[in-house]
Design an enzyme around this catalytic site. Structure first.
Site, PDB file in Angstrom:
ATOM      1  N   HIS A 305      -1.179   0.884   4.498  1.00 17.37           N
ATOM      2  CA  HIS A 305      -0.457   0.501   3.001  1.00 17.37           C
ATOM      3  C   HIS A 305      -1.103   1.176   2.023  1.00 17.37           C
ATOM      4  CE1 HIS A 305       0.749  -2.223  -1.316  1.00 17.37           C
ATOM      5  NE2 HIS A 305       1.202  -1.997  -0.521  1.00 17.37           N
ATOM      6  N   ASP A 362       5.152  -6.400   4.670  1.00 15.06           N
ATOM      7  CA  ASP A 362       5.984  -6.664   5.006  1.00 15.06           C
ATOM      8  C   ASP A 362       5.918  -6.638   6.405  1.00 15.06           C
ATOM      9  OD1 ASP A 362       7.359  -6.044   3.284  1.00 15.06           O
ATOM     10  OD2 ASP A 362       7.494  -4.690   2.449  1.00 15.06           O
TER      11      ASP A 362
HETATM   12  N1  ACO Z   1       2.176   4.354  11.336  1.00  9.03           N
HETATM   13  C1  ACO Z   1       1.413   5.299  12.129  1.00  9.03           C
HETATM   14  N2  ACO Z   1       0.220   6.103  11.259  1.00  9.03           N
HETATM   15  C2  ACO Z   1       0.519   6.409  10.188  1.00  9.03           C
HETATM   16  C3  ACO Z   1       0.993   4.940   9.718  1.00  9.03           C
HETATM   17  C4  ACO Z   1       1.331   4.079  10.043  1.00  9.03           C
HETATM   18  N3  ACO Z   1       2.750   3.071   9.853  1.00  9.03           N
HETATM   19  N4  ACO Z   1       0.411   4.801   7.771  1.00  9.03           N
HETATM   20  C5  ACO Z   1       0.209   5.927   7.537  1.00  9.03           C
HETATM   21  N5  ACO Z   1      -0.740   6.805   9.108  1.00  9.03           N
HETATM   22  C6  ACO Z   1      -1.202   7.302   9.194  1.00  9.03           C
HETATM   23  C7  ACO Z   1      -0.970   8.969   8.588  1.00  9.03           C
HETATM   24  O1  ACO Z   1      -0.235  10.288   9.789  1.00  9.03           O
HETATM   25  C8  ACO Z   1      -1.711   9.740   7.810  1.00  9.03           C
HETATM   26  O2  ACO Z   1      -2.324  10.236   9.104  1.00  9.03           O
HETATM   27  P1  ACO Z   1      -3.727  11.912   8.914  1.00  9.03           P
HETATM   28  O3  ACO Z   1      -3.959  12.115   7.786  1.00  9.03           O
HETATM   29  O4  ACO Z   1      -3.877  12.140  10.181  1.00  9.03           O
HETATM   30  O5  ACO Z   1      -2.464  12.296   8.689  1.00  9.03           O
HETATM   31  C9  ACO Z   1      -2.698   9.044   7.832  1.00  9.03           C
HETATM   32  O6  ACO Z   1      -2.021   8.043   8.570  1.00  9.03           O
HETATM   33  C10 ACO Z   1      -2.529   8.191   5.509  1.00  9.03           C
HETATM   34  O7  ACO Z   1      -1.096   7.831   5.806  1.00  9.03           O
HETATM   35  P2  ACO Z   1      -0.568   8.449   4.831  1.00  9.03           P
HETATM   36  O8  ACO Z   1       0.783   8.422   4.684  1.00  9.03           O
HETATM   37  O9  ACO Z   1      -1.070   9.562   3.931  1.00  9.03           O
HETATM   38  O10 ACO Z   1      -1.116   7.143   3.710  1.00  9.03           O
HETATM   39  P3  ACO Z   1       0.102   7.022   2.834  1.00  9.03           P
HETATM   40  O11 ACO Z   1      -0.801   5.634   1.841  1.00  9.03           O
HETATM   41  O12 ACO Z   1       0.567   7.733   1.909  1.00  9.03           O
HETATM   42  O13 ACO Z   1       1.726   5.873   3.041  1.00  9.03           O
HETATM   43  C11 ACO Z   1       2.248   4.000   3.794  1.00  9.03           C
HETATM   44  C12 ACO Z   1       1.192   4.546   2.788  1.00  9.03           C
HETATM   45  C13 ACO Z   1       3.810   5.212   3.635  1.00  9.03           C
HETATM   46  C14 ACO Z   1       2.685   2.466   3.054  1.00  9.03           C
HETATM   47  C15 ACO Z   1       2.460   4.366   4.838  1.00  9.03           C
HETATM   48  O14 ACO Z   1       1.057   3.479   5.790  1.00  9.03           O
HETATM   49  C16 ACO Z   1       4.015   3.665   5.862  1.00  9.03           C
HETATM   50  O15 ACO Z   1       4.395   4.732   6.338  1.00  9.03           O
HETATM   51  N6  ACO Z   1       3.935   2.884   6.600  1.00  9.03           N
HETATM   52  C17 ACO Z   1       4.818   2.370   7.298  1.00  9.03           C
HETATM   53  C18 ACO Z   1       6.038   1.624   6.427  1.00  9.03           C
HETATM   54  C19 ACO Z   1       5.477   0.338   5.728  1.00  9.03           C
HETATM   55  O16 ACO Z   1       4.683  -0.411   6.450  1.00  9.03           O
HETATM   56  N7  ACO Z   1       5.719   0.230   4.911  1.00  9.03           N
HETATM   57  C20 ACO Z   1       5.400  -0.616   3.763  1.00  9.03           C
HETATM   58  C21 ACO Z   1       4.432  -0.671   2.673  1.00  9.03           C
HETATM   59  S1  ACO Z   1       4.464  -1.880   1.656  1.00  9.03           S
HETATM   60  C22 ACO Z   1       5.265  -2.070   0.707  1.00  9.03           C
HETATM   61  O17 ACO Z   1       5.781  -1.526   0.498  1.00  9.03           O
HETATM   62  C23 ACO Z   1       5.166  -4.563   0.449  1.00  9.03           C
END
Ligand code: ACO
Length: 426
Positions: A305, A362
């Protein structure tokens, strides 16, 4: 008031530090460009506050979420969705009289112009409900053309009850169209959420029945989704509204923003991912490895998140609710076992622990929606139904605070001035 000093090329500039009621601090850089000739650059606005807001407080490090000062735990346990909607929009919990009037006014607006059916008719059955819902919400403007005079509380109130009344009808119709069911209207004798459920699922010639537990679970889910401060769709609603576009237009834009799989679309993406794992033989370890592989675009949907870097308090509430509803309904679903397996593995995995990637709301909401018989393409529509009061509250606040038009700047990285060449000379 404390100040922040920024030094650029040996010159110092001072800026006021704004403090919120929960002691959050923000450097007010409004004069930065005028005084220092620079802007801040913050991709994805990870460190940028776009407004001051009195609606929702969230502390991602400590897993705290409050609407207008009330904890999400207390509201989910004790309030119903319409009370929460009133609270978010108007700032206080309603008295019984206020709540009754609010619902009566919403019911008064719970029809849409019959001509809207023709618009819906133009969509193919295969259209995604979020696209249809966004279009229909936008189309509402044509049938309710008078713009809201935001100086008038009465005008604002009318627009608010209108959208709260008509939105569930449109949402239900998107589902009914998909399922080839006749387009219906609600039943005034039912509560807001039960009425929504009836409009979605009632079959011609069959008497409508639903378990109390189903409506309670649905009500809770809507409360948990009702607001989440300046997330992608809410920022969109505020941004669009800041141009003085109307409430319906701003909400239609918010629906589009919510649709994406990184935001509201995640609940659909979670179930699709679990199905994919099941069809692939159910090897969760294989998919865990894919999620960690930087060469692989696969991400574990429902994990991580932007602001919760500890746990998502909504996920805690909903996990409990999911367990109760599944037990109550006697659901036996292999996809659930895969979900439980993934959750356990991710919580123990160093990659996920290091990055503070926890199951978000979610991850569980899709599981409950599925158990309640809501089709997967409707999951994000359910989220939109829940988020509607939050969007309204944020739009209203933005207009009442007379926020300026939203217009970020950029650092240009393209070509410098070039000489134009006629097409024959290129
Ligand atoms: N699976 C695997 N790796 C992940 C995931 C995931 N779901 N989420 C983040 N990471 C990793 C990234 O690859 C990154 O790794 P790194 O540091 O080695 O490069 C690190 O964790 C940080 O991730 P970011 O994308 O920079 O985090 P950000 O805060 O920008 O993104 C997000 C948050 C979009 C929710 C992300 O975690 C994601 O894509 N999750 C899956 C989609 C999801 O469940 N979305 C629902 C959000 S809740 C809502 O809208 C109610």
């Amino acid at each position: 008031m404390s100040k922040a000093t920024i030094e650029i090329n040996g010159k110092k500039y001072e800026f006021p530090v704004v403090e919120g009621t929960e002691n959050e601090l923000g450097i007010d850089i409004k004069k930065l460009r005028a005084e220092a000739g620079v802007i801040t650059l913050d991709r994805g606005y990870k460190n940028t506050g776009s407004c001051e807001s009195a609606i929702t407080f969230l502390n991602g490090e400590e897993g705290v979420l409050r609407y207008r000062g009330y904890s999400i735990e207390a509201l989910a346990e004790k309030a119903d969705f319409l009370e929460v909607a009133y609270l978010l929009i108007f700032g206080e919990l309603p008295t019984k009289t206020q709540l009754d009037k609010f619902y009566a006014d919403i019911k008064e607006e719970s029809t849409v112009d019959e001509e809207m059916k023709k618009i819906l008719d133009g969509f193919p059955k295969s259209a995604h409900p979020m696209g249809v819902l966004s279009s229909l919400t936008s189309a509402l403007i044509a049938f309710n053309p008078s713009s809201v005079n935001v100086e008038s509380e009465e005008d604002m109130y009318k627009a608010i009850v209108k959208i709260l009344g008509k939105f569930p009808v449109l949402a239900a119709w998107t589902l009914r169209k998909k399922n080839s069911l006749p387009l219906n209207y609600g039943d005034d004798s039912l509560g807001y959420v039960e009425n929504l459920h009836k409009m979605m699922f009632e079959k011609p010639g069959k008497s409508y029945k639903v378990d109390k537990e189903v409506i309670e679970a649905l009500d809770k889910l809507l409360i948990l989704h009702a607001d989440h401060e300046q997330n992608c769709s809410t920022s969109t609603v505020r941004m669009v509204g800041s141009s003085h576009a109307g409430l319906f237009a701003s909400i239609s834009a918010g629906i589009s923003a919510l649709w994406g799989p990184l935001h509201g679309g995640a609940n659909q993406a979670v179930i699709e991912m679990l199905e994919r794992i099941k069809e692939d033989g159910g090897d969760t370890k294989k998919f865990m490895a894919k999620a960690k592989d930087k060469e692989d675009p696969f991400r574990l949907m429902g994990f991580g998140h932007r602001v919760y870097k500890n746990f998502d308090p909504r996920a805690k509430i909903i996990k409990k609710s999911a367990d109760e509803v599944l037990a109550q309904l006697g659901v036996d679903d292999p996809v659930l076992d895969i979900a439980k397996g993934l959750e356990k593995e991710a919580l123990e995995d160093q990659y996920f622990v290091d990055r503070k990637l926890y199951p978000n709301v979610d991850f569980y909401s899709g599981i409950i929606y599925r158990a309640l018989g809501i089709p997967v393409e409707m999951f994000t529509v359910m989220f939109a139904l829940g988020r509607l009061p939050g969007w309204i509250a944020q739009w209203r606040e933005m207009r009442l605070m007379k926020e300026p038009i939203g217009r970020p700047r950029q650092i240009y990285t393209g070509e410098n001035l070039r000489e134009f060449k006629e097409v024959e000379k290129r």
